[in-house]
Motif scaffolding. Structure first.
Motif, mmCIF file in Angstrom:
data_model
loop_
_atom_site.group_PDB
_atom_site.id
_atom_site.type_symbol
_atom_site.label_atom_id
_atom_site.label_comp_id
_atom_site.label_asym_id
_atom_site.label_seq_id
_atom_site.Cartn_x
_atom_site.Cartn_y
_atom_site.Cartn_z
ATOM 1 N N MET A 199 -6.887 2.138 23.410
ATOM 2 C CA MET A 199 -5.863 2.307 24.440
ATOM 3 C C MET A 199 -4.573 2.868 23.848
ATOM 4 S SD MET A 199 -4.329 -0.469 27.179
ATOM 5 C CE MET A 199 -3.431 -1.459 25.969
ATOM 6 N N LEU A 200 -4.120 2.311 22.740
ATOM 7 C CA LEU A 200 -2.873 2.788 22.147
ATOM 8 C C LEU A 200 -3.054 4.169 21.531
ATOM 9 C CD1 LEU A 200 -1.394 -0.443 20.522
ATOM 10 C CD2 LEU A 200 -1.062 0.487 22.808
ATOM 11 N N ALA A 201 -4.219 4.430 20.942
ATOM 12 C CA ALA A 201 -4.464 5.750 20.371
ATOM 13 C C ALA A 201 -4.413 6.828 21.456
ATOM 14 C CB ALA A 201 -5.812 5.777 19.660
ATOM 15 N N GLU A 202 -4.995 6.547 22.613
ATOM 16 C CA GLU A 202 -4.986 7.547 23.688
ATOM 17 C C GLU A 202 -3.598 7.709 24.302
ATOM 18 O OE1 GLU A 202 -7.407 9.638 24.289
ATOM 19 O OE2 GLU A 202 -8.510 8.665 22.669
ATOM 20 N N LEU A 203 -2.830 6.645 24.330
ATOM 21 C CA LEU A 203 -1.439 6.792 24.768
ATOM 22 C C LEU A 203 -0.671 7.704 23.821
ATOM 23 C CD1 LEU A 203 -0.604 3.136 25.896
ATOM 24 C CD2 LEU A 203 -0.652 5.162 27.359
ATOM 25 N N PHE A 204 -0.924 7.562 22.531
ATOM 26 C CA PHE A 204 -0.241 8.433 21.572
ATOM 27 C C PHE A 204 -0.802 9.855 21.624
ATOM 28 C CE2 PHE A 204 1.816 4.855 19.334
ATOM 29 C CZ PHE A 204 3.057 5.445 19.122
ATOM 30 N N ARG A 205 -2.065 10.026 22.029
ATOM 31 C CA ARG A 205 -2.564 11.387 22.224
ATOM 32 C C ARG A 205 -1.772 12.069 23.341
ATOM 33 N NH1 ARG A 205 -7.256 12.908 20.308
ATOM 34 N NH2 ARG A 205 -8.067 10.779 20.407
ATOM 35 N N ILE A 206 -1.524 11.318 24.409
ATOM 36 C CA ILE A 206 -0.724 11.855 25.518
ATOM 37 C C ILE A 206 0.691 12.159 25.046
ATOM 38 C CG2 ILE A 206 0.276 11.303 27.768
ATOM 39 C CD1 ILE A 206 -2.264 9.576 28.281
ATOM 40 N N ILE A 207 1.284 11.229 24.300
ATOM 41 C CA ILE A 207 2.645 11.437 23.780
ATOM 42 C C ILE A 207 2.702 12.698 22.922
ATOM 43 C CG2 ILE A 207 4.342 10.526 22.149
ATOM 44 C CD1 ILE A 207 3.597 7.713 23.209
ATOM 45 N N GLY A 208 1.728 12.840 22.017
ATOM 46 C CA GLY A 208 1.714 14.006 21.146
ATOM 47 C C GLY A 208 1.561 15.307 21.918
ATOM 48 N N HIS A 209 0.682 15.311 22.912
ATOM 49 C CA HIS A 209 0.489 16.523 23.709
ATOM 50 C C HIS A 209 1.705 16.830 24.572
ATOM 51 C CE1 HIS A 209 -3.365 17.090 22.160
ATOM 52 N NE2 HIS A 209 -4.131 16.651 23.144
ATOM 53 N N GLN A 210 2.418 15.802 25.029
ATOM 54 C CA GLN A 210 3.634 16.066 25.793
ATOM 55 C C GLN A 210 4.724 16.671 24.919
ATOM 56 O OE1 GLN A 210 4.198 12.157 27.713
ATOM 57 N NE2 GLN A 210 3.881 13.168 29.674
ATOM 58 N N VAL A 211 4.826 16.208 23.684
ATOM 59 C CA VAL A 211 5.770 16.832 22.754
ATOM 60 C C VAL A 211 5.414 18.303 22.577
ATOM 61 C CG1 VAL A 211 6.565 16.882 20.353
ATOM 62 C CG2 VAL A 211 6.323 14.695 21.536
ATOM 63 N N TRP A 212 4.119 18.557 22.364
ATOM 64 C CA TRP A 212 3.689 19.946 22.212
ATOM 65 C C TRP A 212 3.980 20.759 23.480
ATOM 66 C CZ3 TRP A 212 0.134 21.755 25.678
ATOM 67 C CH2 TRP A 212 -0.152 23.117 25.546
ATOM 68 N N TYR A 213 3.637 20.201 24.642
ATOM 69 C CA TYR A 213 3.743 20.933 25.905
ATOM 70 C C TYR A 213 5.174 21.404 26.151
ATOM 71 C CZ TYR A 213 1.564 21.909 30.503
ATOM 72 O OH TYR A 213 1.005 22.493 31.604
#
Length: 444
Positions: A199-213
Motif C-alpha cells: 500500500m505505501l509503495a504504491e502511494l509513493f509510486r503515485i507521488i513519484g509519477h505526480q512529481v514527474w507529471y
C-alpha cells in the motif's frame, strides 16, 4: 529447474566439462563461476546462441574478496566480477562470476555485447581498479557513495541510506534491500506487513509519477500542472505522515516487516485520497495528454525500440512504452503482489508521448492496488518474530553468510540490491542497481 540445468549443461558443452563451477546462493539464482579466459565467450553464448537468450545485462559489479572469511566452495580470488543476466523469455536471472587475482592483465569488456556495460564497467574500474580491455571510454564519473556508506552499517542501520536513492520513491527504495536481507536470513514476512508495504509503495509510486507529471509539463512550457500535481500529491503525503511520521524519506520499513502497526483511523485519509485523485487525473488528461502542444512536442520524439531498450538495460515505464508488457510485480511477484488485480499499461511507439501515457495509466493502476489493500488489510503481526526483525536489537545481529539479489518494480524502473554477507553484523557488499544503466542516473 530442468531449464536451469540445461543452461548449465549447454555451457559445459560449449566450454568444457570442468569450465563451470556452480555455487549455491540464498536467492536460488543459478550462479556459475567461469574462468577469465572463458567468460566472454560464455556471455556471448548466453546472449546470442541459446534458446530464449539472456538479452539484458541487468547488472555488473565486483566484490573485493580479500577480507572475506566465508567463501566455502568458491574458487580462490582477490576480486570477483559478478554479471547478472536476465532472460525475459525465460523470466529468470542467471549470475555469472569471474574470479580475479591481483596483478592479472585486464579482462575483456562486455560493451561489444551490451551498451549497458559501459557505465557498469566504468564504475567497477573506479571502485575496484579492475580494468576492462577494449572499453571505449574508461573514465571516472561522480557518484554519491551510498554503497560504501551502507557497508559501514549494521543490517538495520543501513536502511536510511537506501531511503535516499530516489527521493520521490520514499519507502519503496527499501523493498529490494529488505527482500535480499530476508532471503539471506530466511525471514518470512507476515501477511499484514506485506500488504502494508504494498500500500505505501504504491502511494509513493503515485507521488513519484505526480512529481514527474508536473515537472515534465513545466519543461514543455505549461505552468499550472506543476502546482496542481504537487498539490494533489499532498493527499498521499497525508497518509504517509499519518502512518510513518515523516514524508519524503520515512525510514519506516524494517527487516521482517514495518516499524509500527497502522495507526488508528488510517483508513479515512486513504479513502479520501481514493475519491479525490481519479477525477483529477481526468482533468490532467484534458489539460495535458490531449493537448496539441504536448502531442506536437512528444509524439515521435526520442523513440527507441524494444530491442534498443533491452540492450541498454532499460526497465519500468520506459520499457513498457515500447510495447513490452514486463513488470516485476507480475512476472516475479513479491510481497504478495500476485494477490492483487491490476493491469500493466503499455505503449506502442516507445516515444516521449507513450512514456507519458504509461506513467499516467500506472497511477490509475496504483489506485486500484491501494484500494484493494485498504479494503482487505489482513489482521495479525506487522513484523516477523525472527531476528534481526523489528524491533532491531542493540547489538550487531549477524546474518548467515551468503549472497542474494532483491529486485522490485520501482517508480522509474527496476530497483535491485545485491548483498553479500560474511556472517557478521555488518554488510560485506552492498550493491545498488539503479533503474537505468546511465552514468547520469548512478546513485551508488
Amino acid at each position: 529447474m530442468a531449464e536451469l540445468t540445461s543452461i548449465v549443461g549447454q555451457l559445459r558443452r560449449k566450454l568444457g566439462e570442468h569450465a563451470i563451477k556452480l555455487q549455491h546462493t540464498a536467492d536460488g539464482i543459478t550462479t556459475c563461476w567461469i574462468a577469465r579466459q572463458n567468460f566472454h565467450d560464455a556471455l556471448r553464448f548466453l546472449k546470442e546462441d541459446v534458446a530464449q537468450p539472456y538479452r539484458m545485462l541487468y547488472d555488473l559489479t565486483a566484490i573485493d574478496e580479500r577480507m572475506r572469511m566465508h567463501r566455502e566452495g568458491q574458487p580462490p580470488s582477490d576480486f570477483t566480477i559478478a554479471y547478472h543476466l536476465l532472460s525475459l523469455g525465460r523470466n529468470e536471472f542467471l549470475r555469472v562470476k569471474v574470479p580475479l587475482k591481483q596483478g592479472q592483465p585486464p579482462v575483456d569488456t562486455a560493451t561489444d555485447l551490451w551498451p549497458a556495460a559501459n557505465c557498469y564497467e566504468r564504475e567497477v574500474w573506479e571502485m575496484f581498479g579492475i580494468r576492462f580491455q577494449g572499453h571505449p571510454n574508461l573514465e571516472r564519473f561522480q557518484h554519491r557513495g551510498a554503497e560504501r556508506m551502507g557497508e559501514r552499517q549494521s543490517w538495520q542501520s543501513c536502511i536510511p541510506y537506501i531511503d535516499c536513492i530516489d527521493y520521490p520513491s520514499g519507502v519503496m527504495n527499501n523493498m529490494a534491500y529488505l527482500m535480499a536481507v530476508e532471503k539471506l536470513a530466511a525471514i518470512e514476512v507476515p501477511p499484514r506487513a506485506k500488504v502494508i508495504r504494498v500500500m505505501l509503495a504504491e502511494l509513493f509510486r503515485i507521488i513519484g509519477h505526480q512529481v514527474w507529471y508536473g515537472t515534465f509539463a513545466q519543461d514543455l512550457g505549461r505552468q499550472s500542472p506543476v502546482f496542481d500535481t504537487f498539490n494533489d500529491r499532498e493527499g498521499a503525503f497525508a497518509i504517509i505522515e499519518a502512518v510513518c511520521g515523516a514524508r519524503i524519506t520515512p525510514n519506516w520499513f524494517r527487516i521482517g516487516g514495518v516499524a509500527q502497526d497502522l495507526p488508528k483511523g488510517w483508513n479515512t485519509p486513504v479513502q479520501d485520497f481514493l475519491k479525490c485523485l481519479p477525477p483529477r487525473l481526468i482533468e490532467y488528461d484534458k489539460e495535458l495528454m490531449r493537448s496539441p502542444v504536448l502531442k506536437a512536442r512528444t509524439q515521435g520524439v526520442d523513440a527507441f525500440t524494444t530491442e534498443e531498450a533491452i540492450e541498454s538495460g532499460v526497465t519500468g515505464p520506459d520499457l513498457r512504452a515500447c510495447g513490452l508488457e514486463w513488470d516485476f510485480r507480475k512476472k516475479q511477484p513479491y510481497s504478495g503482489y500476485e494477490q492483487f488485480e491490476f493491469d500493466i499499461p503499455t505503449g506502442r511507439n516507445g516515444d516521449c508521448y507513450d512514456r507519458c501515457m504509461v506513467r499516467v495509466e500506472e497511477m490509475r493502476q496504483s489506485l486500484r492496488i491501494v484500494e484493494q489493500c485498504a479494503n482487505n488489510m489482513p489482521a495479525g503481526a506487522y513484523t516477523s518474530a525472527q531476528p534481526p526483525a523489528c524491533p532491531p536489537s542493540e547489538d550487531l545481529t549477524a546474518i548467515p553468510p551468503g549472497e542474494a539479489l532483491g529486485a522490485i518494480e520501482g517508480t522509474e524502473g527496476n530497483d535491485g540490491c545485491y548483498l553479500v554477507s560474511d556472517g557478521g553484523g555488518m554488510l560485506y557488499r552492498n550493491r545498488i542497481r539503479c533503474p537505468v544503466a546511465d552514468p547520469t542516473n548512478v546513485d551508488c
